[in-house]
Design a protein around this motif. Structure first.
Motif, PDB file in Angstrom:
ATOM      1  N   LEU A   1       0.837  -1.209   0.000  1.00  0.00           N
ATOM      2  CA  LEU A   1       0.000   0.000   0.000  1.00  0.00           C
ATOM      3  C   LEU A   1       0.871   1.258   0.000  1.00  0.00           C
ATOM      4  N   GLU A   2       1.964   1.214   0.740  1.00  0.00           N
ATOM      5  CA  GLU A   2       2.856   2.375   0.788  1.00  0.00           C
ATOM      6  C   GLU A   2       3.541   2.608  -0.557  1.00  0.00           C
ATOM      7  N   LYS A   3       3.907   1.522  -1.209  1.00  0.00           N
ATOM      8  CA  LYS A   3       4.524   1.637  -2.531  1.00  0.00           C
ATOM      9  C   LYS A   3       3.521   2.108  -3.588  1.00  0.00           C
ATOM     10  N   LYS A   4       2.230   1.922  -3.309  1.00  0.00           N
ATOM     11  CA  LYS A   4       1.148   2.236  -4.260  1.00  0.00           C
ATOM     12  C   LYS A   4       1.221   1.367  -5.511  1.00  0.00           C
ATOM     13  N   SER A   5       1.776   0.152  -5.360  1.00  0.00           N
ATOM     14  CA  SER A   5       1.907  -0.766  -6.492  1.00  0.00           C
ATOM     15  C   SER A   5       0.588  -1.501  -6.724  1.00  0.00           C
ATOM     16  N   LEU A   6       0.150  -1.542  -7.974  1.00  0.00           N
ATOM     17  CA  LEU A   6      -1.028  -2.320  -8.347  1.00  0.00           C
ATOM     18  C   LEU A   6      -0.744  -3.796  -8.066  1.00  0.00           C
ATOM     19  N   THR A   7      -1.682  -4.462  -7.367  1.00  0.00           N
ATOM     20  CA  THR A   7      -1.433  -5.834  -6.922  1.00  0.00           C
ATOM     21  C   THR A   7      -2.674  -6.693  -7.085  1.00  0.00           C
ATOM     22  N   VAL A   8      -2.458  -7.957  -7.457  1.00  0.00           N
ATOM     23  CA  VAL A   8      -3.503  -8.976  -7.362  1.00  0.00           C
ATOM     24  C   VAL A   8      -2.931 -10.084  -6.490  1.00  0.00           C
ATOM     25  N   TRP A   9      -3.703 -10.456  -5.459  1.00  0.00           N
ATOM     26  CA  TRP A   9      -3.209 -11.394  -4.439  1.00  0.00           C
ATOM     27  C   TRP A   9      -4.221 -12.522  -4.303  1.00  0.00           C
ATOM     28  N   VAL A  10      -3.843 -13.698  -4.753  1.00  0.00           N
ATOM     29  CA  VAL A  10      -4.677 -14.897  -4.601  1.00  0.00           C
ATOM     30  C   VAL A  10      -4.308 -15.545  -3.265  1.00  0.00           C
ATOM     31  N   THR A  11      -5.308 -15.788  -2.426  1.00  0.00           N
ATOM     32  CA  THR A  11      -5.011 -16.266  -1.080  1.00  0.00           C
ATOM     33  C   THR A  11      -6.140 -17.129  -0.528  1.00  0.00           C
ATOM     34  N   PHE A  12      -5.798 -17.965   0.465  1.00  0.00           N
ATOM     35  CA  PHE A  12      -6.800 -18.740   1.195  1.00  0.00           C
ATOM     36  C   PHE A  12      -7.184 -18.042   2.498  1.00  0.00           C
ATOM     37  N   MET A  13      -6.605 -16.854   2.725  1.00  0.00           N
ATOM     38  CA  MET A  13      -6.857 -16.119   3.973  1.00  0.00           C
ATOM     39  C   MET A  13      -7.886 -15.014   3.723  1.00  0.00           C
ATOM     40  N   ASP A  14      -9.120 -15.253   4.107  1.00  0.00           N
ATOM     41  CA  ASP A  14     -10.194 -14.287   3.886  1.00  0.00           C
ATOM     42  C   ASP A  14      -9.927 -12.947   4.549  1.00  0.00           C
ATOM     43  N   ALA A  15      -9.193 -12.970   5.664  1.00  0.00           N
ATOM     44  CA  ALA A  15      -8.978 -11.745   6.434  1.00  0.00           C
ATOM     45  C   ALA A  15      -8.272 -10.668   5.626  1.00  0.00           C
ATOM     46  N   LEU A  16      -7.462 -11.066   4.653  1.00  0.00           N
ATOM     47  CA  LEU A  16      -6.724 -10.068   3.854  1.00  0.00           C
ATOM     48  C   LEU A  16      -7.655  -9.230   2.994  1.00  0.00           C
ATOM     49  N   ALA A  17      -8.840  -9.748   2.688  1.00  0.00           N
ATOM     50  CA  ALA A  17      -9.766  -9.036   1.811  1.00  0.00           C
ATOM     51  C   ALA A  17     -10.413  -7.842   2.492  1.00  0.00           C
ATOM     52  N   SER A  18     -10.278  -7.731   3.808  1.00  0.00           N
ATOM     53  CA  SER A  18     -10.886  -6.601   4.538  1.00  0.00           C
ATOM     54  C   SER A  18      -9.812  -5.780   5.238  1.00  0.00           C
ATOM     55  N   PHE A  19      -8.639  -5.748   4.661  1.00  0.00           N
ATOM     56  CA  PHE A  19      -7.505  -5.066   5.301  1.00  0.00           C
ATOM     57  C   PHE A  19      -7.632  -3.547   5.272  1.00  0.00           C
ATOM     58  N   GLY A  20      -8.313  -3.008   4.281  1.00  0.00           N
ATOM     59  CA  GLY A  20      -8.437  -1.559   4.186  1.00  0.00           C
ATOM     60  C   GLY A  20      -9.277  -1.156   2.992  1.00  0.00           C
ATOM     61  N   PRO A  21      -9.601   0.139   2.858  1.00  0.00           N
ATOM     62  CA  PRO A  21     -10.462   0.605   1.766  1.00  0.00           C
ATOM     63  C   PRO A  21      -9.831   0.483   0.392  1.00  0.00           C
ATOM     64  N   GLN A  22      -8.492   0.317   0.329  1.00  0.00           N
ATOM     65  CA  GLN A  22      -7.826   0.178  -0.974  1.00  0.00           C
ATOM     66  C   GLN A  22      -7.927  -1.242  -1.525  1.00  0.00           C
ATOM     67  N   ILE A  23      -8.481  -2.154  -0.701  1.00  0.00           N
ATOM     68  CA  ILE A  23      -8.557  -3.559  -1.079  1.00  0.00           C
ATOM     69  C   ILE A  23      -9.906  -3.845  -1.746  1.00  0.00           C
ATOM     70  N   VAL A  24      -9.872  -4.550  -2.856  1.00  0.00           N
ATOM     71  CA  VAL A  24     -11.087  -5.009  -3.531  1.00  0.00           C
ATOM     72  C   VAL A  24     -11.174  -6.524  -3.355  1.00  0.00           C
ATOM     73  N   SER A  25     -12.249  -6.979  -2.736  1.00  0.00           N
ATOM     74  CA  SER A  25     -12.440  -8.401  -2.501  1.00  0.00           C
ATOM     75  C   SER A  25     -13.124  -9.044  -3.705  1.00  0.00           C
ATOM     76  N   LEU A  26     -12.487 -10.066  -4.251  1.00  0.00           N
ATOM     77  CA  LEU A  26     -13.054 -10.840  -5.349  1.00  0.00           C
ATOM     78  C   LEU A  26     -13.162 -12.297  -4.921  1.00  0.00           C
ATOM     79  N   MET A  27     -14.166 -12.991  -5.447  1.00  0.00           N
ATOM     80  CA  MET A  27     -14.319 -14.412  -5.159  1.00  0.00           C
ATOM     81  C   MET A  27     -14.544 -15.202  -6.440  1.00  0.00           C
TER      82      MET A  27
END
Length: 531
Positions: free
Chosen positions: A460-486
């Motif tokens: 987030l600090e780097k402001k790098s565009l990121t796509v993160w595939v994960t089994f950890m649901d908690a990461l999807a609600s980390f902040g307003p910059q996060i878009v949760s996809l399923m």
């Protein structure tokens, strides 16, 4: 006269030629894509052209303009014909060199030279009747016109035409008596050669399919009797044959064949003085565009969409409708004829990171690869899969995919992941892209969540565009910059994947229900079992 390059600024060309395959190609399956694109074009050595990303918007738009022009069927067909004919001329010259008899080589050189002249002038004539919009192809036409307008080319063309006329005016008679063959000047005004040819269905036009071009029997090597006849004719008519030898000395004399080089490279290096090095370079660069458009043509025919994207410099508001993984689409098309599932992706103002969750084998990794592929291809100036595309001008793509531990690395997989992430985060900028797939899957859930929570703020600090595939649901609600996809499942059959990726809060429910149904552990199944 400023040199024209149809791909690179002058200073970037040398670096691009030596560019190795980028590290992220394997993860994104771009290695498969580029291998397919360049298949059958190995002599052109195009792969580095698909590795090197221009770092300025002007270069990308320059290429996009050429791609846009080539989407015009008339422009595409003429450039393709030019490339095929020039390749044919190169192949003819390479074969003519191998012919045993010098006089036969010389005559074939002459006719091949005339084919080359007609090729350049014919292309210019046809393109002059077509609307061309890109600055690149406009400059190509201008430079080609400058070549045919040079004193060298005009003198070369005039000498070739005059010499061909002299050679074609030669008439002789072949006398066959017993086992002896001789030639003499033809005293009979009647020429029965064409009558004999028609009677025996002989082809007197050579190998050229176009009757306006001289015939070139470059695929045919004479036997010793034919060679003896030709040598006799040369003695009867020494002047045109001496002129032909002098002509070949001036325009056709090949140089030494460099070791371990293809015919195309040797010709490019100037083995034949009449072949413009610029024309050969431009034809090679145009292969970049032709090869890519040939590669995506079957997918377009299948109904899949491609578009030339708008490039964003300081915005993350990317968008692509009906987009897809290019490598997967080609594989499905070739192996099963199936059409790949398409998805949409979009980031609004203030959004930066896609977190993709959901059941395994649901298309999450494919979606992540798609984002990386889109940005690499867009950076090359190519049309990308999808409609209404807006993508970022990126300065680097960093991927982290889960693979088997490298036993020779001297450290464990977790440490390897951390070291690589640390290096790439140091190098990354706001214009960089991260594609993370099942990061830290080699450790416990708690440790993976803890480590991920340390990485997320740095992205987030780097402001790098990121796509993160994960089994950890908690990461999807980390902040307003996060878009949760399923990745979605069929509502009527929770064990069936649709391969659709949708904006949806991560809840793990679809995954849990699909697993429960698979193993007979849903509430209804348990109640039936108890009853």
């Amino acid at each position: 006269m400023k040199k024209l390059n149809l791909l690179f600024p002058d200073e970037a060309l040398i670096a691009a030629e030596k560019m190795p395959e980028p590290e992220y190609f394997r993860d994104l399956h771009l290695d498969q894509v580029i291998n397919k694109i360049t298949e059958g074009r190995e002599d052109y050595k195009l792969s580095p052209y698909f590795y090197w990303l221009p770092q300025d918007l002007e270069s990308i738009r320059f290429r996009q303009g050429i791609m846009h022009d080539l989407e015009n069927t008339a422009v595409y067909n003429n450039i393709l014909l030019f490339s095929k004919d020039l390749s044919g001329i190169r192949n003819s010259l390479a074969h003519i060199e191998k012919l045993y008899y010098p006089l036969q080589r010389q005559r074939n050189y002459l006719e091949t030279a005339i084919r080359y002249q007609q090729l350049l002038k014919g292309l210019l004539n046809r393109l002059s009747q077509i609307t061309i919009e890109s600055s690149g192809l406009k400059a190509f036409v201008i430079k080609m016109q400058e070549i045919v307008d040079t004193e060298f080319f005009m003198e070369f063309e005039n000498k070739s035409a005059a010499l061909l006329e002299k050679m074609n005016s030669i008439r002789y008679a072949v006398i066959v008596k017993d086992n002896r063959v001789t030639v003499q000047r033809c005293l009979d005004e009647n020429d029965y050669a064409l009558d004999v040819a028609r009677l025996w269905y002989l082809d007197m036009t050579g190998t050229s399919a176009d009757e306006s071009k001289p015939g070139v029997n470059s695929g045919y090597d004479m036997n010793h009797v034919e060679a003896q006849i030709l040598e006799g004719v040369a003695r009867l008519f020494p002047e045109p044959f001496h002129e032909l030898a002098s002509y070949c000395q001036q325009y056709m004399l090949p140089g030494e064949l460099p070791d371990a080089k293809s015919d195309a490279e040797c010709l490019k290096a100037g083995r034949f003085p009449f072949m413009s090095g610029d024309v050969l370079n431009w034809e090679r660069e145009l292969q970049f565009y032709l090869a890519y458009l040939d590669y995506i043509a079957p997918l377009k025919h299948q109904g899949l969409s491609f578009s030339i994207p708008e490039m964003l410099v300081q915005s993350k508001c990317i968008q692509a409708e009906q987009t897809f993984d290019l490598a997967l689409a080609i594989r499905l098309q070739e192996e099963t004829g199936q059409q790949v599932v398409v998805n949409d992706l979009r980031l609004s103002e203030g959004e930066q990171i896609f977190v993709v969750t959901g059941p395994n084998q649901g298309g999450k990794t494919t979606f992540a690869r798609t984002l990386g592929q889109l940005h690499h291809l867009a950076g090359l100036g190519c049309p990308v899969p999808g409609l209404n595309t807006r993508l970022c001008l990126c300065d680097g793509i960093y991927t982290h995919f889960s693979y088997r531990e490298d036993m020779g690395a001297g450290h464990g997989k977790l440490e390897e992941d951390l070291l690589r992430l640390h290096k790439n985060l140091d190098r990354a900028t706001a214009a960089s892209i991260f594609v993370l797939n099942e990061l830290f899957d080699s450790t416990t859930y708690d440790d993976a969540l803890y480590l991920s929570a340390q990485i997320m703020p740095q992205l987030l600090e780097k402001k790098s565009l990121t796509v993160w595939v994960t089994f950890m649901d908690a990461l999807a609600s980390f902040g307003p910059q996060i878009v949760s996809l399923m990745s979605m499942v069929d509502p009527d059959d929770l064990s069936k994947r649709t391969f659709k990726i949708r904006r949806k809060p991560a809840d793990g429910l679809a995954y849990a229900l699909s697993l429960a149904k698979k193993y007979g552990l849903t509430y209804e199944t348990l109640m039936e079992t108890i009853a």
